[in-house]
Design a protein around this motif. Sequence first.
Motif, PDB file in Angstrom:
ATOM      1  N   UNK A   5     144.696 -42.873 -16.197  1.00 50.67           N
ATOM      2  CA  UNK A   5     143.629 -42.628 -16.812  1.00 50.67           C
ATOM      3  C   UNK A   5     142.840 -43.788 -16.958  1.00 50.67           C
ATOM      4  N   UNK A   6     143.201 -44.911 -17.741  1.00 48.45           N
ATOM      5  CA  UNK A   6     142.549 -46.021 -18.108  1.00 48.45           C
ATOM      6  C   UNK A   6     142.466 -46.946 -16.990  1.00 48.45           C
ATOM      7  N   UNK A   7     143.292 -47.042 -16.276  1.00 44.01           N
ATOM      8  CA  UNK A   7     143.159 -47.799 -14.956  1.00 44.01           C
ATOM      9  C   UNK A   7     142.512 -47.305 -14.082  1.00 44.01           C
ATOM     10  N   UNK A   8     142.264 -45.612 -13.854  1.00 46.90           N
ATOM     11  CA  UNK A   8     140.990 -45.180 -13.110  1.00 46.90           C
ATOM     12  C   UNK A   8     139.991 -45.571 -13.483  1.00 46.90           C
ATOM     13  N   UNK A   9     139.228 -45.701 -15.195  1.00 46.89           N
ATOM     14  CA  UNK A   9     138.864 -46.632 -15.349  1.00 46.89           C
ATOM     15  C   UNK A   9     138.566 -47.482 -15.641  1.00 46.89           C
ATOM     16  N   UNK A  10     139.125 -47.845 -15.683  1.00 49.09           N
ATOM     17  CA  UNK A  10     138.629 -49.404 -14.869  1.00 49.09           C
ATOM     18  C   UNK A  10     138.305 -49.658 -14.289  1.00 49.09           C
ATOM     19  N   UNK A  11     138.826 -49.812 -12.736  1.00 48.70           N
ATOM     20  CA  UNK A  11     138.892 -49.760 -12.093  1.00 48.70           C
ATOM     21  C   UNK A  11     137.214 -48.798 -11.049  1.00 48.70           C
ATOM     22  N   UNK A  12     136.510 -47.895 -11.501  1.00 48.71           N
ATOM     23  CA  UNK A  12     135.630 -47.278 -11.160  1.00 48.71           C
ATOM     24  C   UNK A  12     134.286 -48.471 -12.618  1.00 48.71           C
ATOM     25  N   UNK A  47     131.422 -36.766 -16.281  1.00 47.94           N
ATOM     26  CA  UNK A  47     132.420 -37.666 -16.271  1.00 47.94           C
ATOM     27  C   UNK A  47     132.167 -38.540 -16.860  1.00 47.94           C
ATOM     28  N   UNK A  48     130.921 -39.646 -17.533  1.00 45.98           N
ATOM     29  CA  UNK A  48     130.730 -40.490 -18.503  1.00 45.98           C
ATOM     30  C   UNK A  48     131.505 -39.980 -20.163  1.00 45.98           C
ATOM     31  N   UNK A  49     131.158 -39.142 -20.730  1.00 49.76           N
ATOM     32  CA  UNK A  49     131.844 -38.384 -21.722  1.00 49.76           C
ATOM     33  C   UNK A  49     132.878 -38.494 -21.779  1.00 49.76           C
ATOM     34  N   UNK A  50     134.069 -37.676 -20.537  1.00 54.81           N
ATOM     35  CA  UNK A  50     135.793 -37.869 -19.799  1.00 54.81           C
ATOM     36  C   UNK A  50     136.169 -39.462 -20.811  1.00 54.81           C
ATOM     37  N   UNK A  51     135.350 -40.277 -19.876  1.00 53.79           N
ATOM     38  CA  UNK A  51     135.739 -41.747 -19.927  1.00 53.79           C
ATOM     39  C   UNK A  51     135.391 -42.296 -21.397  1.00 53.79           C
ATOM     40  N   UNK A  52     134.636 -41.935 -21.954  1.00 46.69           N
ATOM     41  CA  UNK A  52     134.106 -42.486 -23.187  1.00 46.69           C
ATOM     42  C   UNK A  52     135.009 -41.392 -24.206  1.00 46.69           C
ATOM     43  N   UNK A  53     135.612 -40.777 -24.086  1.00 43.26           N
ATOM     44  CA  UNK A  53     136.773 -39.770 -24.939  1.00 43.26           C
ATOM     45  C   UNK A  53     137.980 -41.330 -24.883  1.00 43.26           C
ATOM     46  N   UNK A  54     138.016 -40.740 -23.780  1.00 43.33           N
ATOM     47  CA  UNK A  54     139.329 -41.414 -22.956  1.00 43.33           C
ATOM     48  C   UNK A  54     139.755 -42.465 -23.662  1.00 43.33           C
ATOM     49  N   UNK A 114     133.806 -57.523 -16.614  1.00 44.03           N
ATOM     50  CA  UNK A 114     133.579 -58.184 -17.121  1.00 44.03           C
ATOM     51  C   UNK A 114     134.921 -57.110 -18.256  1.00 44.03           C
ATOM     52  N   UNK A 115     133.605 -56.829 -18.766  1.00 42.29           N
ATOM     53  CA  UNK A 115     134.843 -55.386 -19.890  1.00 42.29           C
ATOM     54  C   UNK A 115     135.651 -54.426 -18.719  1.00 42.29           C
ATOM     55  N   UNK A 116     135.795 -54.114 -17.608  1.00 37.94           N
ATOM     56  CA  UNK A 116     136.664 -53.534 -16.721  1.00 37.94           C
ATOM     57  C   UNK A 116     137.639 -54.333 -16.957  1.00 37.94           C
ATOM     58  N   UNK A 117     137.934 -55.667 -16.463  1.00 33.34           N
ATOM     59  CA  UNK A 117     138.750 -56.869 -15.872  1.00 33.34           C
ATOM     60  C   UNK A 117     139.532 -56.683 -17.171  1.00 33.34           C
ATOM     61  N   UNK A 118     138.344 -57.121 -18.340  1.00 30.32           N
ATOM     62  CA  UNK A 118     139.113 -56.914 -19.838  1.00 30.32           C
ATOM     63  C   UNK A 118     140.426 -55.932 -20.369  1.00 30.32           C
ATOM     64  N   UNK A 119     139.354 -55.069 -20.432  1.00 33.29           N
ATOM     65  CA  UNK A 119     140.150 -53.523 -20.001  1.00 33.29           C
ATOM     66  C   UNK A 119     141.563 -53.231 -19.175  1.00 33.29           C
ATOM     67  N   UNK A 120     141.448 -53.558 -17.911  1.00 32.10           N
ATOM     68  CA  UNK A 120     142.575 -53.649 -17.020  1.00 32.10           C
ATOM     69  C   UNK A 120     143.742 -54.882 -17.406  1.00 32.10           C
ATOM     70  N   UNK A 121     143.249 -55.925 -18.014  1.00 31.27           N
ATOM     71  CA  UNK A 121     144.375 -56.929 -18.988  1.00 31.27           C
ATOM     72  C   UNK A 121     144.759 -56.890 -19.519  1.00 31.27           C
ATOM     73  N   UNK A 122     144.120 -55.844 -20.676  1.00 33.07           N
ATOM     74  CA  UNK A 122     144.361 -55.336 -21.804  1.00 33.07           C
ATOM     75  C   UNK A 122     145.880 -54.512 -22.019  1.00 33.07           C
ATOM     76  N   UNK A 123     145.588 -54.060 -20.511  1.00 36.13           N
ATOM     77  CA  UNK A 123     146.745 -52.696 -20.042  1.00 36.13           C
ATOM     78  C   UNK A 123     147.479 -53.338 -18.880  1.00 36.13           C
ATOM     79  N   UNK A 124     147.393 -54.134 -18.184  1.00 29.39           N
ATOM     80  CA  UNK A 124     148.948 -54.798 -18.406  1.00 29.39           C
ATOM     81  C   UNK A 124     149.992 -55.479 -19.240  1.00 29.39           C
ATOM     82  N   UNK A 125     149.407 -56.239 -20.347  1.00 34.59           N
ATOM     83  CA  UNK A 125     149.896 -57.327 -21.264  1.00 34.59           C
ATOM     84  C   UNK A 125     150.853 -56.456 -22.567  1.00 34.59           C
ATOM     85  N   UNK A 126     149.513 -55.102 -22.769  1.00 34.47           N
ATOM     86  CA  UNK A 126     149.687 -54.816 -23.860  1.00 34.47           C
ATOM     87  C   UNK A 126     150.015 -53.191 -23.673  1.00 34.47           C
ATOM     88  N   UNK A 127     149.662 -52.196 -22.356  1.00 36.41           N
ATOM     89  CA  UNK A 127     149.918 -50.857 -22.944  1.00 36.41           C
ATOM     90  C   UNK A 127     150.772 -50.995 -22.010  1.00 36.41           C
TER      91      UNK A 127
END
Length: 127
Positions: A5-12, A47-54, A114-127
């Motif tokens: 879900x975080x990866x899909x959030x980052x992609x969107x 969708x934005x509320x769901x993404x925010x909560x996620x 930039x925030x989406x790329x940082x979230x994806x990088x954080x997910x890959x490195x630490x998720x």
Amino acid sequence: MADLFMALTSLAWGLAGLTVAVVPAMGPVWAKRILLDPWPRFWFGQVILLIGLLLMIGTTDLTAFWVWAVCGALAAIKACLLLGAPVSWRERVRQWLGTWPPWLYRAGGTIDLALAVCLAADLILHG
């Protein structure tokens, strides 16, 4: 499952930011459709509320948890305002967004990307 879900959030998030950064004229068009048309406003707000909560709940294991929690809280607040605001307020916001120069939309899209790329990088490195 949370990583998916975080990866899909980052992609969107990244695709939306890239679209606005490349074609800044899409910003006012999206704003008009989302702010004034009830059906897209409802679904976009949900969708934005769901993404925010996620983002607030699902990123507790990541290094920069506080960044994603703040982004999630801002997204949830934005969705609540979008869903509960009266028509006159939404119309004023749409008119205000229509006065923004294209470079401001481009900067906002770049920040989102930039925030989406940082979230994806954080997910890959630490998720």
